[in-house]
Design a protein around this motif. Structure first.
Motif: not given
Length: 1000
Positions: A914-925, A948-951
């Motif tokens: 879950k902690e990598d999902q935000r980075l993955s979406l930002a990578h797509n963007t 992602d600072p939280g990870t």
């Protein structure tokens, strides 16, 4: 009409038919009379505009057969545009003849160099329309015409920022004609020629009155766009040129003459010969440009292709002026006389400024060129840089003062004030012979033997020969010490490449941005209304510095204008500025300017006059950053910021504690002194980006640079963080019901809503036109995606097992309906045969693609230099503060998305952490927005490391910063939170990185 426009007017004697026949002996002559003007918008402008607005509907009336037998409604937008243009040109050739110049100069008015500027802008046209229609200036319609950028009153409010639209709205209430008028294209051109020759309003008013009397409101709308040279019909000149003739774009690039393109290339079967592709006397060409520098001096030198026998390259100082070409031909009106012409890189003629002959009393340069050429030189074309030289300081004056110096030289020649100096570095034509195919070394020899320098007026630009990188470094240190712009390295074995940016010429620039340029606290003193989608609101702000001579009272303060800041704001920033300044803005009155509070440059001319102004005591302090400081006579300070960008609001400061004039000058002086004592670093970024300095070193500890950073993970999370509104079932490429599609989305991490307004950024999915779909489409605010995109995304991620979950970019076939701003972005995701750049193609699709390849001509090919030129122009606009299109937002930047590489227990299922999902979406963007991706810290040219600072733990972050400090190279990447990517995308602009720092 201002003074500059009056000076620029072309007062030459109009060419007669006999003159034209002599100059263009083979020019075509039309068999019939030209069409009525309204045919242009009925057959061309409106259909092209409809393609922009309505891409998916296939109304029966528009089902015309395209060039390959397909229904026009089933062609992609690029093909549909081309189809419209092909039918228009084909019909013109059949009904009128082969001379399309009368029509094309109205279709592409900004490319017609033969018609001088009209000296009319929106406000001037608005004033004339008010007089013609006898409208009260204070009325609602009068106010809307004269203040077209303002929000407006009544129905005109919706047209804010669109002047032609405002005019149409007002004209529709008072038309002289309801049906289209009877003015032909020839008549319109004749009247526009008279309008461009008229220099006073009382001469222009009768012409505009006749247009009003003989045209209906829609014709007048398009006429106004022609006059303003702002057509916005959704098709570029390249498409029109390609349809007209395969060599049209090439000829325009070397001649900048629309007339020549139309008259010399009227037969598409007759191609240009080799000798016709070269430069021509008194015809502006597009010059060769220097390539962007590489990441090391060694790579720069290697691009020069040295040989064992000849490994020499040349080093020239890069001048901070305006690229200029000089043409000289014999003057037939005088014995032994010479006639001159000057053009800039953008094909703007400056002969009126620098002179048309040695006896031109208004010439700021040519009066000194009587003995500048050896005997026997009859005609010549020179390429060089026009700069400003200060004779008192015996030095070059920085960019921004050239026109002022030229005008001063015209009024007071031989004075000891700054003057124009032409530095010549190339010769392209001599006595009827094209020299572009000769090597640079041979051309320089010809230049030295041909030109006699005139001290500090007309000189040959010097160069040094070199063979090693160490010599480049020495030269760069020298120009840094002299505050010069940089170097240009040239290959002496190379020909001159017209309209190319080639490795034979390479820029090398020092990065010498100092701290003061990153954070300046300035006060908002004025505001400018935007246009287009920014219309109706203040979108950029005039900022000033406090005058040190004024008393410290709120009623006696005065601020000097300093810079305009229009980039870097989020929607929240605009909202906060509006919140704190609401009710405090006043409309600027040019007759009674607020001189007690604000001082502009130019005296009564009021340079950079804002639409609205605000008392500094009621205003806000902005913290801004910029690329550099430049001299400018447009601002009272005499200096301004180049490419300023909003950084943050300084709520802790007010007008008393913001930067003053003297404080800024002290800062500038100290920064320059510090800079002279520092080591320079090579600027490796294609964008003019500010070097960021930090109090603590940044880096990444415990990071193994040999390991590629990949976001590997299981499937099932393709649509994480995305919201969907599914409206219909799916039939292609397979049948799925609406509930089945919803289950598919949920199984892959997406959220389902039953309305498009229930959640932010909801993706609407539909395949057929139900009542709900039609309503959403009519609203025109949101794109509608076909369900096939969902299926393709899932299928692609099954194929790419082991790779990150990446969304596929939208393709034309995926779009049921597109908003206007999506068309270019979507079309760029496939090639000319509709083959996807990101998705694996199946066998049936390949068969269809091969069929199209057999049928399609190569006219669609976009060559590398055209793409590169477009990219460069777009980048310059983005740097200057324009809103970037989605696909260009991060172009030129390289991102490394850093995730925790600590070994994890292997999951039982392929489920992305879950902690990598935000980075993955930002990578797509970031991929959608044009950024390049790095896989390791060893990758060259990384501009941003995204986390992602939280990870990450504090130890991870400390290790990361250490690795960044140890990273080879002179420029350290920005270390930013993933929120920076998200907010830049959301707001459509590059935001300040310091607002999204990684935690300490």
């Amino acid at each position: 009409m201002d003074a500059d426009e009056l000076l620029a007017q072309d007062h030459r004697k109009p060419e007669t038919e006999e003159d034209l026949d002599q100059k263009y002996p083979n020019r075509p002559h039309n068999r019939g009379s030209t069409w009525p003007f309204h045919n242009l918008y009925l057959d061309l402008f409106n259909p092209l505009s409809e393609i922009k607005k309505d891409r998916a509907t296939a109304a029966p009336a528009r089902r015309k057969v395209g060039p390959h037998g397909k229904s026009a409604a089933h062609l992609n937008p690029l093909e549909r545009r081309r189809d419209v243009i092909e039918r228009f040109i084909s019909r013109w050739r059949k009904e009128v003849g082969d001379d399309i110049y009368p029509a094309l100069r109205l279709i592409l008015p900004d490319k017609d160099r033969d018609r001088p500027m009209y000296g009319l802008k929106e406000k001037g046209i608005g004033k004339m329309l008010v007089k013609i229609m006898k409208i009260n200036k204070e009325s609602e319609d009068g106010h809307n015409l004269l203040n077209w950028k303002l929000p407006g009153q009544g129905a005109g409010a919706r047209m804010a920022g669109d002047f032609a639209g405002r005019c149409f709205d007002v004209l529709s209430k008072r038309p002289m004609r309801i049906e289209p008028g009877d003015m032909t294209i020839d008549e319109v051109n004749e009247k526009l020629d008279k309008l461009s020759a008229a220099s006073k309003e009382d001469e222009q008013l009768p012409i505009m009155t006749e247009f009003y009397r003989r045209m209906n409101p829609e014709e007048l709308l398009w006429l106004i766009r022609v006059i303003l040279r702002q057509m916005k019909i959704g098709a570029t000149e390249r498409t029109l040129f390609d349809v007209w003739h395969p060599d049209a774009e090439s000829l325009y690039s070397i001649s900048s003459s629309l007339r020549r393109v139309c008259w010399e290339l009227h037969d598409p079967n007759i191609r240009l010969e080799g000798e016709e592709r070269g430069v021509a006397l008194m015809q502006c060409f597009q010059p060769q440009l220097a390539q962007f520098q590489m990441h090391s001096f060694e790579k720069v030198i290697a691009r020069m292709k040295p040989t064992e026998d000849d490994n020499v390259f040349w080093i020239e100082e890069k001048l901070d002026g305006e690229r200029m070409q000089l043409h000289m031909v014999p003057d037939e009106s005088t014995s032994g006389g010479r006639k001159f012409g000057f053009w800039s890189r953008k094909a703007k003629e400056y002969t009126y400024l620098y002179g048309n002959g040695v006896n031109d009393e208004n010439g700021a340069l040519t009066r000194y060129l009587k003995d500048a050429f050896i005997d026997g030189v009859q005609s010549i074309i020179l390429d060089g840089e026009m700069i400003t030289w200060d004779p008192e300081q015996d030095a070059i004056v920085p960019f921004g003062t050239l026109k002022t110096a030229a005008l001063a030289e015209q009024r007071n020649p031989h004075s000891n004030v700054p003057r124009p100096l032409f530095r010549v570095f190339d010769i392209l034509h001599l006595n009827g012979r094209d020299l572009t195919k000769y090597t640079l070394r041979d051309r320089r020899n010809a230049l030295k033997k041909t030109v006699r320098p005139v001290h500090r007026r007309f000189e040959i630009h010097p160069y040094e020969e070199a063979t090693t990188a160490a010599e480049v470094e020495t030269a760069l240190r020298k120009v840094v010490a002299e505050a010069s712009e940089g170097l240009v390295l040239k290959n002496p074995r190379s020909p001159y490449r017209l309209n190319e940016r080639h490795d034979d010429w390479m820029k090398v620039k020092p990065e010498y941005m100092t701290e003061f340029g990153e954070s300046l606290d300035v006060v908002i003193i004025g505001g400018y209304y935007g246009s287009g989608h920014r219309g109706g609101a203040l979108s950029s702000f005039l900022c000033g510095l406090r005058s040190d001579n004024d008393k410290q009272g709120a009623e006696s303060m005065r601020f000097w204008s300093f810079c305009k800041v229009g980039g870097g704001y989020t929607a929240a920033d605009y909202q906060e500025i509006r919140h704190h300044t609401e009710g405090k803005w006043k409309e600027w009155d040019a007759k009674r300017p607020p001189t007690a509070f604000i001082e502009l440059a130019g005296g009564d001319a009021q340079y950079e006059r804002p639409d609205m102004w605000i008392k500094p005591s009621d205003s806000l302090v902005l913290c801004v950053k910029a690329a550099s400081v430049a001299i400018s006579d447009q601002f009272r300070m005499g200096l301004t910021l180049r490419f300023p960008r909003f950084k943050k609001l300084r709520k802790d400061k007010d007008w008393k504690t913001a930067l003053s004039v003297q404080e800024f000058l002290d800062l500038k002086s100290n920064a320059e002194q510090e800079h002279r004592e520092k080591e320079f670093s090579l600027d490796k970024s294609r964008k003019k980006r500010v070097k960021r300095t930090t109090k603590k070193p940044l880096a990444v500890a415990g990071y193994d640079g040999d390991v590629d950073v990949k976001y590997s993970g299981p499937s099932g999370h393709i649509f994480d963080e995305l919201n969907f509104f599914i409206m219909t079932e799916c039939h292609v490429p397979e049948k799925k019901t609406k509930p089945e599609l919803e289950q598919l989305v949920k199984a892959n991490g997406g959220k389902i809503y039953q309305t498009n307004t229930a959640a932010a950024d909801t993706l609407c999915i539909a395949e057929r036109r139900t009542v709900k779909v039609a309503s959403l489409q009519k609203n025109g605010q949101q794109s509608i995606i076909r369900p096939s995109w969902l299926l393709d995304c899932v299928k692609q991620n099954v194929i790419d097992t082991g790779l990150p979950d990446l969304l596929l970019p939208f393709e034309p076939k995926h779009m049921f309906f597109m908003t206007e701003d999506k068309e270019e972005e979507v079309a760029a995701n496939v090639d000319k045969f509709n083959d996807s750049y990101a998705r694996d193609t199946n066998i049936d699709e390949l068969r269809e693609i091969f069929k199209q390849m057999d049928q399609t001509q190569d006219d669609y090919t976009i060559d590398a230099k055209t793409f590169e030129r477009t990219e460069i122009d777009m980048q310059e606009k983005v740097n200057a503060g324009y809103t970037a299109p989605c696909g260009w937002l991060f172009r030129g930047l390289t991102f490394l998305f850093y995730a925790n590489t600590t070994p994890q227990k292997k999951p039982a299922t392929r489920e992305l952490r879950k902690e990598d999902q935000r980075l993955s979406l930002a990578h797509n963007t970031a991929r959608f927005a044009g950024a390049a991706s790095a896989t390791s810290l060893k990758t060259a040219g990384i501009t941003h490391v995204i986390i992602d600072p939280g990870t990450l733990s504090s130890a991870d972050l400390s290790s990361l910063r250490s690795s960044l400090v140890e990273k080879p190279g002179n420029k350290m990447p920005h270390l930013v939170s993933v929120e920076w990517v998200e907010e830049c995308w959301k707001n459509g602009t590059i935001l300040d990185e310091e607002r999204f720092p990684a935690p300490r």
